[in-house]
Enzyme design. Structure first.
Site, PDB file in Angstrom:
ATOM      1  N   GLU A  45      11.105   2.066  11.956  1.00 17.28           N
ATOM      2  CA  GLU A  45      11.709   0.741  12.082  1.00 17.28           C
ATOM      3  C   GLU A  45      13.222   0.834  12.236  1.00 17.28           C
ATOM      4  O   GLU A  45      13.831   0.055  12.972  1.00 17.28           O
ATOM      5  CB  GLU A  45      11.341  -0.131  10.872  1.00 17.28           C
ATOM      6  CG  GLU A  45       9.852  -0.328  10.675  1.00 17.28           C
ATOM      7  CD  GLU A  45       9.136  -0.808  11.933  1.00 17.28           C
ATOM      8  OE1 GLU A  45       9.710  -1.612  12.690  1.00 17.28           O
ATOM      9  OE2 GLU A  45       7.999  -0.378  12.166  1.00 17.28           O
ATOM     10  N   HIS A  93      14.215   1.179  15.727  1.00 19.37           N
ATOM     11  CA  HIS A  93      14.295  -0.079  16.480  1.00 19.37           C
ATOM     12  C   HIS A  93      15.696  -0.687  16.364  1.00 19.37           C
ATOM     13  O   HIS A  93      16.236  -1.202  17.345  1.00 19.37           O
ATOM     14  CB  HIS A  93      13.253  -1.082  15.974  1.00 19.37           C
ATOM     15  CG  HIS A  93      11.866  -0.776  16.428  1.00 19.37           C
ATOM     16  ND1 HIS A  93      11.523  -0.583  17.743  1.00 19.37           N
ATOM     17  CD2 HIS A  93      10.704  -0.647  15.730  1.00 19.37           C
ATOM     18  CE1 HIS A  93      10.229  -0.344  17.848  1.00 19.37           C
ATOM     19  NE2 HIS A  93       9.710  -0.368  16.639  1.00 19.37           N
TER      20      HIS A  93
END
Length: 226
Positions: free
Chosen positions: A165, A168
């Site tokens: 994550e 990202h």
């Protein structure tokens, strides 16, 4: 103001943004590839922030994901959630990971050793799994929905999801980093036959998922170097 930089959620069903290959039209305008901003002090503990967080979590559960970042939903904000439930069909072999929210995260320390993992992604629907390395454990600093500073350490599967994550928020997906790919069917068979390493110590030649990030720096500093 660019709506992707606000907390506002359109009154329509949110959709997961899909990856766009490098040099392909549209990538330069996608929230997946543009720097996310910090959540500021006035936004903490607000109805708008809480609604966004709830919407992110709802989407993650709906898609059977184990993590989701705000920019996957078109919001250029430094927020992500991780959670792996014990009954998740994709990853139950790796054990559960409790639900955790990270706002304005920084990785403050990381192991010298790295783990091998084959990544898939909600933003890479229909794409092959990619083999990349992640730090075996990380320590972090972030804030919660009330703005309180939180510190902690993650290892195992939780550390992998965190770094996925965090990637990202650095922009992009594992598809921008990995060099070796297998379909889920191919991967499952090779793991079963023990032909392919899975969640073992990674070699130095395996690409690091968050390569380019300097441990301890803010995401603003990271993006300023690009």
């Amino acid at each position: 103001m660019d709506k992707s930089l606000t907390l506002d959620i359109q009154k329509v069903e949110l959709e997961i943004l899909q990856q766009i290959p490098e040099n392909q039209k549209g990538r330069e305008k996608s929230a997946l590839y543009l720097p996310p901003r910090r959540i500021n002090e006035k936004e903490f503990n607000s109805p708008a922030l809480n609604e966004l967080i709830d919407s992110m979590y709802t989407m993650m559960v709906k898609k059977s994901g184990v993590g989701i970042a705000a920019n996957q939903l078109g919001k250029r904000l430094q927020i992500f959630i991780i959670e792996a439930k014990s009954d998740n069909p994709r990853y139950k072999i790796l054990g559960p990971v409790q639900k955790q929210l990270f706002i304005n995260p920084i990785i403050t320390k990381a192991s010298s050793s790295k783990k091998n993992f084959w990544h898939g992604c909600l933003s890479a629907e229909g794409k092959k799994r990619g083999n990349v390395a992640t730090y075996e454990w990380i320590e972090y600093q972030c804030q919660n929905e009330k703005g309180k500073i939180i510190t902690g350490r993650l290892d195992g599967f939780a550390a992998v999801i965190f770094q996925h994550e965090f990637r990202h928020l650095m922009n992009g997906t594992y598809l921008d980093v990995a060099k070796h790919f297998l379909s889920k069917t191919e991967l499952d068979l090779e793991i079963e036959l023990k032909k392919t390493p899975f969640f073992e110590t990674a070699s130095d030649t395996l690409p690091l998922l968050i390569n380019g990030y300097k441990i301890g720096e803010t995401l603003e500093n990271y993006h300023s170097k690009k």
